[in-house]
Scaffold this active site. Sequence first.
Site, PDB file in Angstrom:
ATOM      1  N   LYS A   1       0.862  -1.194   0.000  1.00  0.00           N
ATOM      2  CA  LYS A   1       0.000   0.000   0.000  1.00  0.00           C
ATOM      3  C   LYS A   1       0.883   1.223   0.000  1.00  0.00           C
ATOM      4  O   LYS A   1       1.887   1.263   0.718  1.00  0.00           O
ATOM      5  CB  LYS A   1      -0.866  -0.016   1.267  1.00  0.00           C
ATOM      6  CG  LYS A   1      -2.192   0.680   1.124  1.00  0.00           C
ATOM      7  CD  LYS A   1      -3.110  -0.014   0.134  1.00  0.00           C
ATOM      8  CE  LYS A   1      -4.572   0.102   0.466  1.00  0.00           C
ATOM      9  NZ  LYS A   1      -5.381  -0.748  -0.425  1.00  0.00           N
TER      10      LYS A   1
ATOM     11  N   THR B   1      -3.508  -5.770   0.322  1.00  0.00           N
ATOM     12  CA  THR B   1      -2.935  -4.437   0.598  1.00  0.00           C
ATOM     13  C   THR B   1      -3.840  -3.692   1.570  1.00  0.00           C
ATOM     14  O   THR B   1      -3.377  -2.850   2.332  1.00  0.00           O
ATOM     15  CB  THR B   1      -2.717  -3.617  -0.698  1.00  0.00           C
ATOM     16  OG1 THR B   1      -3.975  -3.245  -1.245  1.00  0.00           O
ATOM     17  CG2 THR B   1      -1.909  -4.384  -1.720  1.00  0.00           C
ATOM     18  N   ASP B   2      -5.113  -4.019   1.572  1.00  0.00           N
ATOM     19  CA  ASP B   2      -6.022  -3.405   2.548  1.00  0.00           C
ATOM     20  C   ASP B   2      -5.621  -3.801   3.976  1.00  0.00           C
ATOM     21  O   ASP B   2      -5.680  -2.991   4.902  1.00  0.00           O
ATOM     22  CB  ASP B   2      -7.464  -3.836   2.242  1.00  0.00           C
ATOM     23  CG  ASP B   2      -8.463  -3.022   3.028  1.00  0.00           C
ATOM     24  OD1 ASP B   2      -8.498  -1.786   2.842  1.00  0.00           O
ATOM     25  OD2 ASP B   2      -9.171  -3.601   3.876  1.00  0.00           O
TER      26      ASP B   2
ATOM     27  N   PHE C   1      30.371  32.041  -9.292  1.00  0.00           N
ATOM     28  CA  PHE C   1      30.600  30.913 -10.213  1.00  0.00           C
ATOM     29  C   PHE C   1      31.453  31.414 -11.372  1.00  0.00           C
ATOM     30  O   PHE C   1      31.014  32.243 -12.161  1.00  0.00           O
ATOM     31  CB  PHE C   1      29.271  30.348 -10.724  1.00  0.00           C
ATOM     32  CG  PHE C   1      29.436  29.093 -11.532  1.00  0.00           C
ATOM     33  CD1 PHE C   1      30.041  27.964 -10.981  1.00  0.00           C
ATOM     34  CD2 PHE C   1      29.017  29.042 -12.851  1.00  0.00           C
ATOM     35  CE1 PHE C   1      30.210  26.807 -11.725  1.00  0.00           C
ATOM     36  CE2 PHE C   1      29.183  27.877 -13.608  1.00  0.00           C
ATOM     37  CZ  PHE C   1      29.782  26.760 -13.033  1.00  0.00           C
TER      38      PHE C   1
ATOM     39  N   ARG D   1      26.206  36.380  -6.868  1.00  0.00           N
ATOM     40  CA  ARG D   1      24.908  36.040  -7.457  1.00  0.00           C
ATOM     41  C   ARG D   1      23.967  35.588  -6.346  1.00  0.00           C
ATOM     42  O   ARG D   1      24.405  35.284  -5.230  1.00  0.00           O
ATOM     43  CB  ARG D   1      25.071  34.911  -8.493  1.00  0.00           C
ATOM     44  CG  ARG D   1      25.589  33.618  -7.894  1.00  0.00           C
ATOM     45  CD  ARG D   1      25.659  32.462  -8.886  1.00  0.00           C
ATOM     46  NE  ARG D   1      26.154  31.262  -8.222  1.00  0.00           N
ATOM     47  CZ  ARG D   1      26.215  30.060  -8.794  1.00  0.00           C
ATOM     48  NH1 ARG D   1      25.831  29.891 -10.056  1.00  0.00           N
ATOM     49  NH2 ARG D   1      26.674  29.025  -8.120  1.00  0.00           N
TER      50      ARG D   1
ATOM     51  N   VAL E   1      27.757  25.354  -6.537  1.00  0.00           N
ATOM     52  CA  VAL E   1      26.842  24.488  -5.797  1.00  0.00           C
ATOM     53  C   VAL E   1      27.562  23.193  -5.441  1.00  0.00           C
ATOM     54  O   VAL E   1      27.407  22.650  -4.332  1.00  0.00           O
ATOM     55  CB  VAL E   1      25.580  24.208  -6.643  1.00  0.00           C
ATOM     56  CG1 VAL E   1      24.665  23.214  -5.944  1.00  0.00           C
ATOM     57  CG2 VAL E   1      24.831  25.506  -6.932  1.00  0.00           C
ATOM     58  N   GLN E   2      28.392  22.701  -6.382  1.00  0.00           N
ATOM     59  CA  GLN E   2      29.108  21.445  -6.152  1.00  0.00           C
ATOM     60  C   GLN E   2      29.945  21.513  -4.870  1.00  0.00           C
ATOM     61  O   GLN E   2      29.928  20.608  -4.037  1.00  0.00           O
ATOM     62  CB  GLN E   2      30.035  21.139  -7.350  1.00  0.00           C
ATOM     63  CG  GLN E   2      29.337  20.664  -8.602  1.00  0.00           C
ATOM     64  CD  GLN E   2      28.886  21.781  -9.549  1.00  0.00           C
ATOM     65  OE1 GLN E   2      28.612  22.905  -9.118  1.00  0.00           O
ATOM     66  NE2 GLN E   2      28.790  21.482 -10.834  1.00  0.00           N
TER      67      GLN E   2
ATOM     68  N   ASN F   1      19.870  24.092  -8.885  1.00  0.00           N
ATOM     69  CA  ASN F   1      20.345  25.478  -8.883  1.00  0.00           C
ATOM     70  C   ASN F   1      19.240  26.305  -9.530  1.00  0.00           C
ATOM     71  O   ASN F   1      19.132  26.388 -10.740  1.00  0.00           O
ATOM     72  CB  ASN F   1      21.666  25.579  -9.668  1.00  0.00           C
ATOM     73  CG  ASN F   1      22.267  26.969  -9.622  1.00  0.00           C
ATOM     74  OD1 ASN F   1      21.822  27.811  -8.849  1.00  0.00           O
ATOM     75  ND2 ASN F   1      23.262  27.213 -10.452  1.00  0.00           N
TER      76      ASN F   1
ATOM     77  N   HIS G   1      17.615  29.238 -10.865  1.00  0.00           N
ATOM     78  CA  HIS G   1      18.252  30.462 -11.361  1.00  0.00           C
ATOM     79  C   HIS G   1      17.397  31.686 -11.088  1.00  0.00           C
ATOM     80  O   HIS G   1      16.189  31.693 -11.327  1.00  0.00           O
ATOM     81  CB  HIS G   1      18.508  30.331 -12.865  1.00  0.00           C
ATOM     82  CG  HIS G   1      19.352  29.140 -13.209  1.00  0.00           C
ATOM     83  ND1 HIS G   1      20.606  28.940 -12.672  1.00  0.00           N
ATOM     84  CD2 HIS G   1      19.120  28.073 -14.007  1.00  0.00           C
ATOM     85  CE1 HIS G   1      21.104  27.809 -13.143  1.00  0.00           C
ATOM     86  NE2 HIS G   1      20.213  27.252 -13.953  1.00  0.00           N
TER      87      HIS G   1
HETATM   88  O1  LIG Z   1      27.258  26.359  -9.025  1.00  0.00           O
HETATM   89  C1  LIG Z   1      27.091  26.155 -10.241  1.00  0.00           C
HETATM   90  N1  LIG Z   1      27.503  24.986 -10.798  1.00  0.00           N
HETATM   91  C2  LIG Z   1      27.362  24.716 -12.131  1.00  0.00           C
HETATM   92  O2  LIG Z   1      27.767  23.621 -12.618  1.00  0.00           O
HETATM   93  C3  LIG Z   1      26.726  25.698 -12.924  1.00  0.00           C
HETATM   94  N2  LIG Z   1      26.424  25.770 -14.249  1.00  0.00           N
HETATM   95  C4  LIG Z   1      25.798  26.965 -14.460  1.00  0.00           C
HETATM   96  O3  LIG Z   1      25.341  27.347 -15.554  1.00  0.00           O
HETATM   97  N3  LIG Z   1      25.719  27.670 -13.287  1.00  0.00           N
HETATM   98  C5  LIG Z   1      26.303  26.903 -12.322  1.00  0.00           C
HETATM   99  N4  LIG Z   1      26.486  27.106 -10.997  1.00  0.00           N
END
Ligand SMILES: O=c1[nH]c(=O)c2[nH]c(=O)[nH]c2[nH]1
Length: 307
Positions: free
Chosen positions: A13, A59-60, A171, A188, A236-237, A263, A265
Site C-alpha cells: 500500500k 494491501t487493505d 561561479f 549572485r 553548488v558542487q 540550482n 536560477h
Molecule cells: O554552481 C554552479 N555549478 C554549475 O555547474 C553551474 N552551471 C551553471 O550554468 N551555473 C552553475 N552554478
Amino acid sequence: MADVNLKAQRYGKRKVRLVKVVRHANGRQELAELTATVLLAGDFEASYTEADNKKVVATDSIKNTVYVLAKKSTQVVPIEQFALTIAEHFLRTYDHVAQVWVELEQRPWDRMVINNQAHPHSFTQNKGWRRTTQLVATRKAGSEGTSAPWSVVIESGFHDLCVLKTTGSAFSGFVRDQYTTLSETNDRILCTNVQNSWKLASTDPRVLRMTDFDHLFDTSMAHTTRIFADDNSVSVQATLYRIATATLRDCPAIAEASLALPNIHIFGVDLAPFGLANTGADLDVYKPVSDPSGLISATVQRAKARL
Ligand SMILES: O=c1[nH]c(=O)c2[nH]c(=O)[nH]c2[nH]1
C-alpha cells in the site's frame, strides 16, 4: 506462450496517511503526521504466474496493520523506529515474506506560541520540508544464535528545504567554448530546494534500535542551513560537498550522505534599455526562472579504513 520468467516483484500500500496524538497527564499533547508506503516481497510468485492468491496479504490488510501498529506504539516518531516496527511485524507474522520496504514521510507541525507560551495542543504548519526514511528489511537465510534474523538498510533524510542567499555565491572558471554564453560572476543569488539523505552504517536492527535518529536529523539539518548560509560558495558542487563532509564528520553512525541541489536560477534583469544601471554593484532587480534549473547531486561516503 512466450518463454518468460518473473524477474522481480513486490507489492503493498502506498500513501497511507496517519496522525498520531500523544496525550500527557499534564494536558500537553504531541502530534505526528505521517504518510506511509509499505511493500512486501517474498513467496508471492504464484499470485502473478498462477493467479493464485493463497499467500497474498491484501494491501487493505497492510494498510490496517499500519493503523494497528500506530495504536499499539506509544509514539510513531522518530519515524525510523516506527518503520522498524512495521517491517519487523511483517517479517515476524508471515514466514513467506522475505523483504519489507517501508517509506515514511513526516510533515512537521510546530507547536503554537500564544502570549509567549507554548500552547499545549495547538500547532501550525509553516515549513515546506518533509522528513523521510526509507527502510529495507531483508530476512537472512539460516541465521541462528546471536545474529539478528534480518538485516536492515535505512536511508533517512529531508526534502524540499527551500533556501536562498542574496550574496556569498560566485561561479567562475568553468569551460568557455562555442556553446558558452553565461558570464562569470563573483556575486549572485543562490537558491535551491535541498534534498539531503544519509545512509546508516549499521544494518543490525539491534544497533539501529539504539540509534539516536533525531540527533542525525538535527545535525544534518543544522549543517545544511549553516554551511549554505556561511559558505563563500564558489559553486553548488563545492557547497554540497562541504555539507556532506561536515555531516559525516559529526555523525559516526552515518556511512554516506547524498544531496541533490537544484540550482534555481534568479538572474538580473537587463534594464539598460531604460537607461537604468542594474549590473554589478547596482544589481537589485532579478527575475526568477521557473525552468530549467541546474541539478547538482552527489553521494559522499566515509573512506574505508586502510588495513
Ligand atoms: O554552481 C554552479 N555549478 C554549475 O555547474 C553551474 N552551471 C551553471 O550554468 N551555473 C552553475 N552554478
